[in-house]
Design a protein around this motif. Structure first.
Motif, PDB file in Angstrom:
ATOM      1  N   ALA A 152      37.436  38.086  48.248  1.00 17.37           N
ATOM      2  CA  ALA A 152      37.869  37.385  47.287  1.00 17.37           C
ATOM      3  C   ALA A 152      37.458  37.140  46.140  1.00 17.37           C
ATOM      4  CB  ALA A 152      38.546  36.008  47.442  1.00 17.37           C
ATOM      5  N   LEU A 153      37.523  38.353  44.597  1.00 20.30           N
ATOM      6  CA  LEU A 153      37.072  38.144  43.687  1.00 20.30           C
ATOM      7  C   LEU A 153      37.388  37.198  42.619  1.00 20.30           C
ATOM      8  CD1 LEU A 153      36.193  42.224  43.954  1.00 20.30           C
ATOM      9  CD2 LEU A 153      35.076  40.245  44.967  1.00 20.30           C
ATOM     10  N   THR A 154      37.138  36.097  42.190  1.00 22.31           N
ATOM     11  CA  THR A 154      37.830  35.347  41.510  1.00 22.31           C
ATOM     12  C   THR A 154      37.370  35.515  39.878  1.00 22.31           C
ATOM     13  OG1 THR A 154      36.906  33.542  41.687  1.00 22.31           O
ATOM     14  CG2 THR A 154      37.902  33.532  43.215  1.00 22.31           C
ATOM     15  N   TRP A 155      38.470  35.203  38.948  1.00 20.58           N
ATOM     16  CA  TRP A 155      37.886  34.532  37.850  1.00 20.58           C
ATOM     17  C   TRP A 155      38.784  33.956  37.614  1.00 20.58           C
ATOM     18  CZ3 TRP A 155      41.017  38.526  38.755  1.00 20.58           C
ATOM     19  CH2 TRP A 155      42.111  38.922  38.387  1.00 20.58           C
ATOM     20  N   ILE A 156      39.072  32.986  36.715  1.00 17.52           N
ATOM     21  CA  ILE A 156      39.727  32.322  35.658  1.00 17.52           C
ATOM     22  C   ILE A 156      40.107  32.109  33.849  1.00 17.52           C
ATOM     23  CG2 ILE A 156      39.798  29.195  35.359  1.00 17.52           C
ATOM     24  CD1 ILE A 156      38.115  29.127  36.926  1.00 17.52           C
ATOM     25  N   ASP A 157      41.551  32.217  33.632  1.00 21.53           N
ATOM     26  CA  ASP A 157      42.143  33.222  32.787  1.00 21.53           C
ATOM     27  C   ASP A 157      42.039  32.299  31.552  1.00 21.53           C
ATOM     28  OD1 ASP A 157      44.423  30.903  33.290  1.00 21.53           O
ATOM     29  OD2 ASP A 157      45.474  32.588  34.062  1.00 21.53           O
ATOM     30  N   ASN A 158      42.963  32.136  30.463  1.00 23.11           N
ATOM     31  CA  ASN A 158      42.678  31.369  29.713  1.00 23.11           C
ATOM     32  C   ASN A 158      43.894  30.341  29.571  1.00 23.11           C
ATOM     33  OD1 ASN A 158      40.889  32.402  27.553  1.00 23.11           O
ATOM     34  ND2 ASN A 158      42.143  34.550  27.484  1.00 23.11           N
ATOM     35  N   ALA A 159      44.755  30.159  30.715  1.00 27.11           N
ATOM     36  CA  ALA A 159      45.595  29.223  31.551  1.00 27.11           C
ATOM     37  C   ALA A 159      44.997  28.342  31.562  1.00 27.11           C
ATOM     38  CB  ALA A 159      46.451  29.583  31.579  1.00 27.11           C
ATOM     39  N   GLY A 160      43.332  28.939  32.567  1.00 22.96           N
ATOM     40  CA  GLY A 160      43.043  27.849  33.268  1.00 22.96           C
ATOM     41  C   GLY A 160      43.478  27.921  35.267  1.00 22.96           C
ATOM     42  N   VAL A 161      44.101  29.149  34.890  1.00 21.31           N
ATOM     43  CA  VAL A 161      44.581  29.422  36.489  1.00 21.31           C
ATOM     44  C   VAL A 161      43.349  29.949  37.158  1.00 21.31           C
ATOM     45  CG1 VAL A 161      46.207  29.932  38.001  1.00 21.31           C
ATOM     46  CG2 VAL A 161      46.724  29.058  35.745  1.00 21.31           C
ATOM     47  N   THR A 162      43.341  30.340  38.096  1.00 19.67           N
ATOM     48  CA  THR A 162      42.154  31.293  39.100  1.00 19.67           C
ATOM     49  C   THR A 162      43.217  31.989  39.267  1.00 19.67           C
ATOM     50  OG1 THR A 162      40.101  29.502  39.356  1.00 19.67           O
ATOM     51  CG2 THR A 162      40.484  30.854  41.063  1.00 19.67           C
ATOM     52  N   ARG A 163      42.173  32.840  39.450  1.00 19.41           N
ATOM     53  CA  ARG A 163      43.296  34.821  39.080  1.00 19.41           C
ATOM     54  C   ARG A 163      42.345  35.281  40.408  1.00 19.41           C
ATOM     55  NH1 ARG A 163      48.823  33.677  37.364  1.00 19.41           N
ATOM     56  NH2 ARG A 163      48.598  33.124  35.384  1.00 19.41           N
ATOM     57  N   VAL A 164      42.841  35.961  41.717  1.00 23.08           N
ATOM     58  CA  VAL A 164      42.178  36.804  42.372  1.00 23.08           C
ATOM     59  C   VAL A 164      42.645  38.458  42.926  1.00 23.08           C
ATOM     60  CG1 VAL A 164      43.696  36.091  44.237  1.00 23.08           C
ATOM     61  CG2 VAL A 164      41.243  36.582  44.726  1.00 23.08           C
ATOM     62  N   LYS A 165      41.413  39.158  43.265  1.00 24.65           N
ATOM     63  CA  LYS A 165      41.523  40.174  43.939  1.00 24.65           C
ATOM     64  C   LYS A 165      41.067  40.171  44.791  1.00 24.65           C
ATOM     65  CE  LYS A 165      43.874  44.089  40.786  1.00 24.65           C
ATOM     66  NZ  LYS A 165      44.234  44.886  40.293  1.00 24.65           N
ATOM     67  N   THR A 166      41.493  40.720  45.987  1.00 21.18           N
ATOM     68  CA  THR A 166      40.453  40.693  46.998  1.00 21.18           C
ATOM     69  C   THR A 166      39.676  42.440  47.572  1.00 21.18           C
ATOM     70  OG1 THR A 166      41.604  40.912  48.358  1.00 21.18           O
ATOM     71  CG2 THR A 166      41.472  39.008  48.338  1.00 21.18           C
ATOM     72  N   VAL A 167      38.959  43.136  47.927  1.00 23.28           N
ATOM     73  CA  VAL A 167      38.201  44.179  48.790  1.00 23.28           C
ATOM     74  C   VAL A 167      38.063  43.843  50.308  1.00 23.28           C
ATOM     75  CG1 VAL A 167      37.780  44.783  46.838  1.00 23.28           C
ATOM     76  CG2 VAL A 167      36.092  44.111  47.738  1.00 23.28           C
ATOM     77  N   PRO A 168      38.978  44.660  51.471  1.00 24.35           N
ATOM     78  CA  PRO A 168      38.203  44.347  52.649  1.00 24.35           C
ATOM     79  C   PRO A 168      36.498  44.371  52.423  1.00 24.35           C
ATOM     80  CG  PRO A 168      39.289  46.502  52.631  1.00 24.35           C
ATOM     81  CD  PRO A 168      39.566  45.919  51.261  1.00 24.35           C
ATOM     82  N   VAL A 169      35.674  44.120  53.345  1.00 20.24           N
ATOM     83  CA  VAL A 169      34.071  43.684  53.507  1.00 20.24           C
ATOM     84  C   VAL A 169      33.407  44.874  52.965  1.00 20.24           C
ATOM     85  CG1 VAL A 169      33.957  43.191  55.622  1.00 20.24           C
ATOM     86  CG2 VAL A 169      32.713  41.893  54.357  1.00 20.24           C
ATOM     87  N   ASP A 170      34.141  45.705  54.076  1.00 24.32           N
ATOM     88  CA  ASP A 170      32.897  47.641  53.833  1.00 24.32           C
ATOM     89  C   ASP A 170      33.203  47.808  52.669  1.00 24.32           C
ATOM     90  OD1 ASP A 170      35.587  48.119  54.436  1.00 24.32           O
ATOM     91  OD2 ASP A 170      35.305  49.161  55.746  1.00 24.32           O
TER      92      ASP A 170
END
Length: 459
Positions: A33-51
């Motif tokens: 899981a690759l996360t960042w927090i936006d200007n609304a204070g919500v944690t957003r995410v994109k994911t990649v398979p481990v390989d």
């Protein structure tokens, strides 16, 4: 982060990510899981398979810049520097922060830096802002140690009224821990497995409310750790039939959730908040840092208490610290000087900024605090007189000023503050302010109960 546009750096990142992938695979991790927090204070995410982690490390993962103008309800606004469907960014995981998630078997997590498609710094990346401020501190040969306290509410998952507390016993009562006899050790085990040192854990005041304190680390690491701890709490809660909320207020009129920041400043191996000759043990530079924070606290509130719900929490006599003042061990002052003992003397140890809640972006918080601290460290600014009582009990003519009482008032002050405006830069400041004003419009005309209901499970 190092330049990903440099081919040698990219080669090194990919090689290291391959080593990480092998270790994560051995630990049965399948997704990152690759996360960042936006200007609304919500944690957003994109994911990649481990390989695919080496590819993400070398070339990033695509994302739209429109996330910078998401509101808390997922509606979208637009500012001068962000908005609309056009454009792309790249998410680059911080490979040194990759962690297998003990409470989510098969998963790992990493915070990301957001760069342009050309691998250049993206001016609206909140984590990069915190990194810039930490680098500026290092150039001034001043270091900071930071840690967030985290308060949250646990509710029974799937309860009929959506608000049945998972630990309904007395405030600070042992019976709450009896109710959570399996939950608490599971949470502490998960954090320990992820390398998060826990200093304290206890039930808090409101029904269903808990608090955890973790050890201090570098400013960006403290913000990363805040994200990791919250997502671990969320996962452990769900595994035990509970639901976690970090919202500023989960029940209208009740005590809310804080996310107080403890911090200390260091130079030449010495704590600037200790070892001085003043009445509270502050050095001259340490006092000047804290004085600058007190002075700029109203503008800072736009970042530390950034949501409409924040101002339902930031009220007098609920230990939410709504006054622009400081005090030694005064929990109704927005800046609390935390003391320790040395022999027979009581001396300063660190400072606690209390006007912060769970809707704040932790990277913006630590970056803003560092920006103000650096502006004040060498000015010799003295602290105003200490407030030694509950400020609300003082006669009106002696009472310190209230902090802003609305998002719009706080954002106006933020835009007028020359230190924070320069540190954030025009693109990030404008986009952040645009989101916060749009959220004020979103909830205009709604009563307290409606605001709480709309935001209770968003953070």
């Amino acid at each position: 982060m190092e330049s990903v546009a440099d081919p040698d750096q990219r080669t090194r990142r990919i090689a290291y990510a391959k080593e990480l992938t092998a270790r994560l695979t051995d630990d049965n991790v399948r997704v990152v899981a690759l996360t960042w927090i936006d200007n609304a204070g919500v944690t957003r995410v994109k994911t990649v398979p481990v390989d695919r982690l080496p590819d993400a490390a070398g070339w990033g993962v695509g994302m739209s810049p429109v996330f910078d103008v998401f509101l808390v309800d997922d509606s979208i606004t637009a500012g001068r520097h962000a908005g609309g469907p056009v454009g792309d960014l790249r998410l680059y995981p911080d490979l040194h922060r990759v962690d297998a998630l003990s409470a989510q078997p098969g998963w790992a997590w990493a915070p990301v830096d957001r760069l342009t498609q050309e691998g250049e710094p993206y001016p609206m990346c909140q984590r990069s802002f915190a990194q810039r401020m930490a680098a500026a501190a290092a150039e001034r040969e001043v270091g900071f140690r930071c840690a967030f306290e985290i308060e949250w509410y646990v509710g029974v998952l799937g309860s009929e009224n959506d608000m049945e507390p998972g630990a309904p016993g007395p405030a600070y009562g042992m019976s709450r821990l009896t109710d959570l006899a399996d939950y608490v050790p599971a949470l502490l085990r998960a954090l320990d497995a992820q390398g998060v040192p826990v200093d304290q854990f206890h039930p808090e005041y409101a029904p269903g409310q808990l608090e955890i304190s973790v050890a201090a680390t570098d400013p960006v690491g403290a913000a990363d750790r805040y994200v990791l701890v919250r997502e671990t709490i969320r996962a452990v809660s769900r595994a035990h039939g509970l639901r976690a909320s970090f919202a500023p207020v989960v029940e209208a009129g009740a005590v809310g959730n804080g996310a107080h920041l403890h911090f200390s400043a260091w130079a030449q191996g010495k704590n600037l908040f200790a070892g001085g000759y003043g009445p509270h043990g502050l050095t001259d530079r340490g006092e000047s840092i804290l004085a600058e924070l007190v002075a700029r606290m109203p503008a800072l509130c736009a970042i530390t208490a950034p949501s409409v719900a924040s101002y339902l929490r930031l009220v007098p006599q609920q230990w939410a610290a709504p006054y622009q003042c400081w005090g030694r061990e005064n929990r109704e002052a927005a800046l609390r000087l935390v003391t320790g003992t040395r022999g027979s003397e009581t001396r300063a140890a660190n400072a606690e900024l209390k006007c912060i809640d769970g809707s704040a972006n932790p990277y913006l918080v630590v970056g803003a605090v560092l920006a103000i601290a650096l502006a004040g460290v060498d000015t010799g600014r003295p602290l105003p007189p200490e407030v030694t009582v509950d400020p609300a009990t003082l006669p009106e003519e002696r009472r310190p000023p209230r902090l802003p009482q609305s998002v719009l008032a706080a954002v106006d002050l933020l835009e007028e503050d020359e230190v924070l405006a320069e540190a954030l830069g025009a693109p990030l400041l404008d986009t952040f302010a645009t989101v916060r004003r749009a959220e004020a419009d979103l909830f205009a005309g709604e009563d307290e109960e409606e605001v709480v209901a709309a935001t209770r499970w968003r953070y």
